[in-house]
Design a protein around this motif. Sequence first.
Motif, PDB file in Angstrom:
ATOM      1  N   GLY A   2     -39.243  99.053  45.227  1.00 55.68           N
ATOM      2  CA  GLY A   2     -38.609  98.192  46.208  1.00 55.68           C
ATOM      3  C   GLY A   2     -38.528  98.895  47.554  1.00 55.68           C
ATOM      4  N   VAL A   3     -38.174  98.160  48.569  1.00 55.03           N
ATOM      5  CA  VAL A   3     -38.070  98.711  49.920  1.00 55.03           C
ATOM      6  C   VAL A   3     -37.038  99.836  49.961  1.00 55.03           C
ATOM      7  N   TRP A   4     -35.936  99.667  49.244  1.00 50.27           N
ATOM      8  CA  TRP A   4     -34.877 100.687  49.227  1.00 50.27           C
ATOM      9  C   TRP A   4     -35.428 102.025  48.747  1.00 50.27           C
ATOM     10  N   ALA A   5     -36.140 102.015  47.620  1.00 51.54           N
ATOM     11  CA  ALA A   5     -36.687 103.258  47.066  1.00 51.54           C
ATOM     12  C   ALA A   5     -37.770 103.837  47.967  1.00 51.54           C
ATOM     13  N   GLU A   6     -38.605 102.989  48.541  1.00 51.87           N
ATOM     14  CA  GLU A   6     -39.669 103.486  49.423  1.00 51.87           C
ATOM     15  C   GLU A   6     -39.088 104.168  50.655  1.00 51.87           C
ATOM     16  N   ARG A   7     -38.078 103.569  51.224  1.00 56.95           N
ATOM     17  CA  ARG A   7     -37.496 104.137  52.441  1.00 56.95           C
ATOM     18  C   ARG A   7     -36.670 105.383  52.171  1.00 56.95           C
ATOM     19  N   ARG A   8     -36.196 105.533  50.956  1.00 56.61           N
ATOM     20  CA  ARG A   8     -35.459 106.739  50.585  1.00 56.61           C
ATOM     21  C   ARG A   8     -36.394 107.813  50.054  1.00 56.61           C
ATOM     22  N   GLY A   9     -37.654 107.464  49.818  1.00 57.74           N
ATOM     23  CA  GLY A   9     -38.615 108.446  49.330  1.00 57.74           C
ATOM     24  C   GLY A   9     -38.396 108.822  47.889  1.00 57.74           C
ATOM     25  N   SER A  10     -37.834 107.935  47.107  1.00 57.08           N
ATOM     26  CA  SER A  10     -37.536 108.222  45.707  1.00 57.08           C
ATOM     27  C   SER A  10     -38.272 107.255  44.810  1.00 57.08           C
TER      28      SER A  10
END
Length: 136
Positions: free
Chosen positions: A122-130
């Motif tokens: 998801g966008v959240w994980a992509e932007r957090r790099g996780s």
Amino acid sequence: MTILILVYLESAALFCCWRSYRLWRSREYFERVIKQMLVIPFGNDVCRGLLRGWLPFTLGVTALAVSVPMLLFGTARMNGPILLAAISLVGVTAVGVFLQLTVTWFSRPKWCIPPYLRQEQGVWAERRGSKDIRHG
């Protein structure tokens, strides 16, 4: 004017159903639509997420397309069951939009996502790099 709004809603619901069917079955179609969506002012990750969550969005639009005529034309004889059905469909619309946003941001629930896209973050994980937002 009311008829134009209804025609628009019904057409949007039919288009969403057609697109959901195509997106669920074809990765090539998904990639082609993503290229077309890049003109909107969101990042590629958000565009991919919104399109990944197209099925619940379709559920919401279709429920809205059914509930609006019920509310517009059924008001004169709006009794318990019809009113309850119309309000329930408006609730389904809200759930569909909410599910699309959770698919976009968190890539959950997986049953709302086409099988070939379930491994995407998801966008959240992509932007957090996780890779996994629960453990990272």
